[in-house]
Write a protein that holds these residues in place. Structure first.
Motif, PDB file in Angstrom:
ATOM      1  N   ALA A  23       0.801  -1.218   0.000  1.00 46.13           N
ATOM      2  CA  ALA A  23       0.000   0.000   0.000  1.00 46.13           C
ATOM      3  C   ALA A  23       0.837   1.273   0.000  1.00 46.13           C
ATOM      4  O   ALA A  23       1.746   1.441   0.794  1.00 46.13           O
ATOM      5  CB  ALA A  23      -0.930   0.009   1.205  1.00 46.13           C
ATOM      6  N   ILE A  24       0.498   2.136  -0.939  1.00 46.70           N
ATOM      7  CA  ILE A  24       0.963   3.518  -0.962  1.00 46.70           C
ATOM      8  C   ILE A  24      -0.270   4.428  -0.989  1.00 46.70           C
ATOM      9  O   ILE A  24      -0.297   5.464  -0.357  1.00 46.70           O
ATOM     10  CB  ILE A  24       1.888   3.803  -2.167  1.00 46.70           C
ATOM     11  N   GLY A  27       0.085   8.030  -1.715  1.00 48.37           N
ATOM     12  CA  GLY A  27       0.778   8.764  -0.667  1.00 48.37           C
ATOM     13  C   GLY A  27       0.032   8.841   0.646  1.00 48.37           C
ATOM     14  O   GLY A  27       0.576   9.322   1.641  1.00 48.37           O
ATOM     15  N   SER A  28      -1.226   8.364   0.702  1.00 49.88           N
ATOM     16  CA  SER A  28      -1.995   8.478   1.943  1.00 49.88           C
ATOM     17  C   SER A  28      -1.741   7.342   2.930  1.00 49.88           C
ATOM     18  O   SER A  28      -2.035   7.474   4.113  1.00 49.88           O
ATOM     19  CB  SER A  28      -3.496   8.578   1.642  1.00 49.88           C
ATOM     20  N   ALA A  29      -1.181   6.230   2.471  1.00 48.65           N
ATOM     21  CA  ALA A  29      -0.857   5.116   3.371  1.00 48.65           C
ATOM     22  C   ALA A  29       0.398   5.463   4.171  1.00 48.65           C
ATOM     23  O   ALA A  29       1.272   6.193   3.705  1.00 48.65           O
ATOM     24  CB  ALA A  29      -0.650   3.828   2.582  1.00 48.65           C
ATOM     25  N   VAL A  30       0.479   4.921   5.360  1.00 46.35           N
ATOM     26  CA  VAL A  30       1.652   5.119   6.207  1.00 46.35           C
ATOM     27  C   VAL A  30       2.901   4.702   5.437  1.00 46.35           C
ATOM     28  O   VAL A  30       2.874   3.772   4.630  1.00 46.35           O
ATOM     29  CB  VAL A  30       1.506   4.312   7.523  1.00 46.35           C
ATOM     30  N   ASP A  31       4.004   5.411   5.650  1.00 44.26           N
ATOM     31  CA  ASP A  31       5.255   5.121   4.942  1.00 44.26           C
ATOM     32  C   ASP A  31       5.963   3.937   5.618  1.00 44.26           C
ATOM     33  O   ASP A  31       6.999   4.084   6.272  1.00 44.26           O
ATOM     34  CB  ASP A  31       6.156   6.352   4.903  1.00 44.26           C
ATOM     35  N   TRP A  32       5.405   2.774   5.427  1.00 46.10           N
ATOM     36  CA  TRP A  32       5.974   1.548   5.994  1.00 46.10           C
ATOM     37  C   TRP A  32       7.287   1.184   5.312  1.00 46.10           C
ATOM     38  O   TRP A  32       8.128   0.509   5.892  1.00 46.10           O
ATOM     39  CB  TRP A  32       4.968   0.402   5.893  1.00 46.10           C
ATOM     40  N   GLN A  33       7.480   1.667   4.083  1.00 45.11           N
ATOM     41  CA  GLN A  33       8.710   1.379   3.353  1.00 45.11           C
ATOM     42  C   GLN A  33       9.928   1.928   4.107  1.00 45.11           C
ATOM     43  O   GLN A  33      10.985   1.305   4.112  1.00 45.11           O
ATOM     44  CB  GLN A  33       8.662   1.964   1.933  1.00 45.11           C
ATOM     45  N   ALA A  34       9.761   3.086   4.755  1.00 47.26           N
ATOM     46  CA  ALA A  34      10.864   3.676   5.525  1.00 47.26           C
ATOM     47  C   ALA A  34      11.285   2.745   6.662  1.00 47.26           C
ATOM     48  O   ALA A  34      12.480   2.629   6.967  1.00 47.26           O
ATOM     49  CB  ALA A  34      10.450   5.041   6.067  1.00 47.26           C
ATOM     50  N   TRP A  81       3.239  -5.655   1.697  1.00 42.15           N
ATOM     51  CA  TRP A  81       2.670  -5.293   2.995  1.00 42.15           C
ATOM     52  C   TRP A  81       1.385  -4.482   2.826  1.00 42.15           C
ATOM     53  O   TRP A  81       1.336  -3.537   2.038  1.00 42.15           O
ATOM     54  CB  TRP A  81       3.670  -4.511   3.832  1.00 42.15           C
ATOM     55  N   PHE A  82       0.365  -4.874   3.597  1.00 44.75           N
ATOM     56  CA  PHE A  82      -0.929  -4.196   3.617  1.00 44.75           C
ATOM     57  C   PHE A  82      -1.182  -3.657   5.023  1.00 44.75           C
ATOM     58  O   PHE A  82      -1.596  -4.409   5.912  1.00 44.75           O
ATOM     59  CB  PHE A  82      -2.052  -5.170   3.236  1.00 44.75           C
ATOM     60  N   PRO A  83      -0.943  -2.356   5.258  1.00 44.80           N
ATOM     61  CA  PRO A  83      -1.190  -1.798   6.587  1.00 44.80           C
ATOM     62  C   PRO A  83      -2.681  -1.566   6.845  1.00 44.80           C
ATOM     63  O   PRO A  83      -3.475  -1.445   5.908  1.00 44.80           O
ATOM     64  CB  PRO A  83      -0.435  -0.469   6.555  1.00 44.80           C
ATOM     65  N   ALA A  84      -3.040  -1.520   8.118  1.00 51.26           N
ATOM     66  CA  ALA A  84      -4.420  -1.205   8.490  1.00 51.26           C
ATOM     67  C   ALA A  84      -4.777   0.168   7.940  1.00 51.26           C
ATOM     68  O   ALA A  84      -3.937   1.062   7.866  1.00 51.26           O
ATOM     69  CB  ALA A  84      -4.567  -1.210  10.008  1.00 51.26           C
ATOM     70  N   GLY A  85      -6.016   0.311   7.515  1.00 51.04           N
ATOM     71  CA  GLY A  85      -6.500   1.594   7.023  1.00 51.04           C
ATOM     72  C   GLY A  85      -6.211   1.856   5.557  1.00 51.04           C
ATOM     73  O   GLY A  85      -6.668   2.861   5.011  1.00 51.04           O
TER      74      GLY A  85
END
Length: 143
Positions: A23-24, A27-34, A81-85
């Motif tokens: 998820a990106i 740009g609204s998804a949390v920056d889990w890539q960092a 990866w699929f973050p919540a929200g």
């Protein structure tokens, strides 16, 4: 040292290439890539292919899609990866494309709305769905 290649940079770098899929949501998804980049920093020969870019604009859509398709194909592993929200429709498509590839590592936060879809589909193809981003990162074997 780990090398991070961000779209639209040239991804054709020698090393063990890991695409950071998931998820990106424009740009609204949390920056889990960092978090992944920080966790994997310092690994010799590791090349992280990161589609999240600071300067994304819809006029660059074709360039972005082309970069992602080429980099996904060239990757040795795909961390999905699929973050919540998040909604992540493109990531769901990419999951389907690579379920049978043998290079997909899959994870979804328990709060991800379509987690059950991922669990059932992944189980059918013998793939685990990790419940946390650290667990997904740890599933990446040394190159």
């Amino acid at each position: 040292m780990t090398i991070v290649v961000t779209a639209p940079e040239d991804w054709r770098i020698a090393g063990y290439r890991v695409f950071l899929a998931g998820a990106i949501d424009s740009g609204s998804a949390v920056d889990w890539q960092a978090e992944v980049v920080a966790a994997l920093a310092g690994r010799a020969g590791l090349v992280l292919l990161n589609p999240r870019r600071a300067d994304y604009a819809s006029v660059r859509l074709d360039e972005q899609i082309g970069w992602e398709l080429d980099a996904l194909e060239a990757a040795d592993r795909i961390l999905m990866w699929f973050p919540a929200g998040s909604v992540a429709p493109v990531s769901m498509l990419e999951t389907g494309l690579y379920l049978r590839s043998g290079k997909l590592l899959l994870g979804a936060d328990p709060g991800f709305a379509r987690r059950r879809n991922l669990e059932l589909t992944a189980a059918r193809f013998g793939l685990a769905v990790h419940t946390s981003l650290p667990a997904l990162i740890n599933s990446l074997e040394p190159e």
